[in-house]
Each structure stands twice: as C-alpha cells, then as structure tokens.
Design a protein around this motif. Structure first.
Motif, PDB file in Angstrom:
ATOM      1  N   LEU A 289       0.863  -1.181   0.000  1.00  0.00           N
ATOM      2  CA  LEU A 289       0.000   0.000   0.000  1.00  0.00           C
ATOM      3  C   LEU A 289       0.893   1.223   0.000  1.00  0.00           C
ATOM      4  CD1 LEU A 289      -2.501  -0.955   2.837  1.00  0.00           C
ATOM      5  CD2 LEU A 289      -2.998  -0.867   0.397  1.00  0.00           C
TER       6      LEU A 289
ATOM      7  N   GLY B 181       0.433   5.649   0.028  1.00  0.00           N
ATOM      8  CA  GLY B 181      -0.346   6.871  -0.030  1.00  0.00           C
ATOM      9  C   GLY B 181       0.582   8.059  -0.157  1.00  0.00           C
TER      10      GLY B 181
ATOM     11  N   TRP C 147       0.477  12.314  -0.111  1.00  0.00           N
ATOM     12  CA  TRP C 147      -0.275  13.538   0.121  1.00  0.00           C
ATOM     13  C   TRP C 147       0.631  14.713  -0.192  1.00  0.00           C
ATOM     14  CZ3 TRP C 147       0.625  17.105   4.298  1.00  0.00           C
ATOM     15  CH2 TRP C 147      -0.271  18.171   4.299  1.00  0.00           C
TER      16      TRP C 147
ATOM     17  N   LEU D 245      -3.187   7.345  -4.276  1.00  0.00           N
ATOM     18  CA  LEU D 245      -3.157   6.055  -3.584  1.00  0.00           C
ATOM     19  C   LEU D 245      -2.746   4.946  -4.541  1.00  0.00           C
ATOM     20  CD1 LEU D 245      -6.530   6.283  -1.620  1.00  0.00           C
ATOM     21  CD2 LEU D 245      -4.225   6.700  -0.730  1.00  0.00           C
TER      22      LEU D 245
ATOM     23  N   TRP E 112      -4.150   1.916  -8.908  1.00  0.00           N
ATOM     24  CA  TRP E 112      -3.762   3.265  -8.497  1.00  0.00           C
ATOM     25  C   TRP E 112      -4.847   4.284  -8.817  1.00  0.00           C
ATOM     26  CZ3 TRP E 112      -3.728   6.490 -12.643  1.00  0.00           C
ATOM     27  CH2 TRP E 112      -3.557   5.925 -13.906  1.00  0.00           C
TER      28      TRP E 112
END
Length: 94
Positions: free
Chosen positions: A8, A10, A12, A38, A54
């Motif tokens: 995983l 992420g 930002w 993501l 994605w």
C-alpha cells in the motif's frame, strides 16, 4: 502456490498559494490545494512481476497548473490539472 507480497502507498501533497504566471498578476493566483494519490497491489516475492491498482487526485481537487492574461481580450486563460484518474498497471521483468 505463488509467494506474494502486498503493498500500500499513499501520497499527500500540499501546494501553497502561488502565481500561475511570470508577471505576478494577482488575478491569476492559484489558491492552496491538497492532493492525494493512492496505490495498492501485490507482487512476486522475487520482484519479477507486480500488479498495481492506483488513483491520482483521489479527492478530484480542481486547480490550475498555469495561467496567463490575454490583454487584447481583457481576460485570462489557464490550463486545468487532470481530474481524478485511476487504473491498473501490470509490470513483468524479463
């Protein structure tokens, strides 16, 4: 049975307010924006193959990447950033 590893990720990004052109025209200022990307998937334990699901700009934030004034028309034009995008990537190493 294939040995698998899941992953995983992420991302930002916060982009503060900035001018969209070089002459610092206050009419073409991009307000601050938050961007979220993501990724999730699985891969072989030897890293020879991977499948990644994605999505970029997950929140579908609307913002401009560049803008400029058009003096002859008393107006402005800009380029809007891509909306939410998503897909699947399959990678195989030979």
């Amino acid at each position: 049975h294939l040995p698998l590893m899941g992953f995983l990720r992420g991302e930002w990004y916060y982009r503060d307010q900035f001018f969209l052109n070089q002459d610092l025209d206050p009419n073409v200022v991009q307000p601050p924006v938050n961007l979220l990307n993501l990724r999730a998937g699985f891969r072989g334990i030897d890293d020879r193959w991977a499948v990644t699901f994605w999505s970029e700009n997950v929140t579908n934030a609307g913002y401009h990447v560049i803008a400029f004034d058009i003096p002859l028309h008393n107006g402005y034009a800009g380029v809007v950033a891509p909306p939410r995008t998503y897909g699947v990537t399959v990678r195989i190493k030979f």
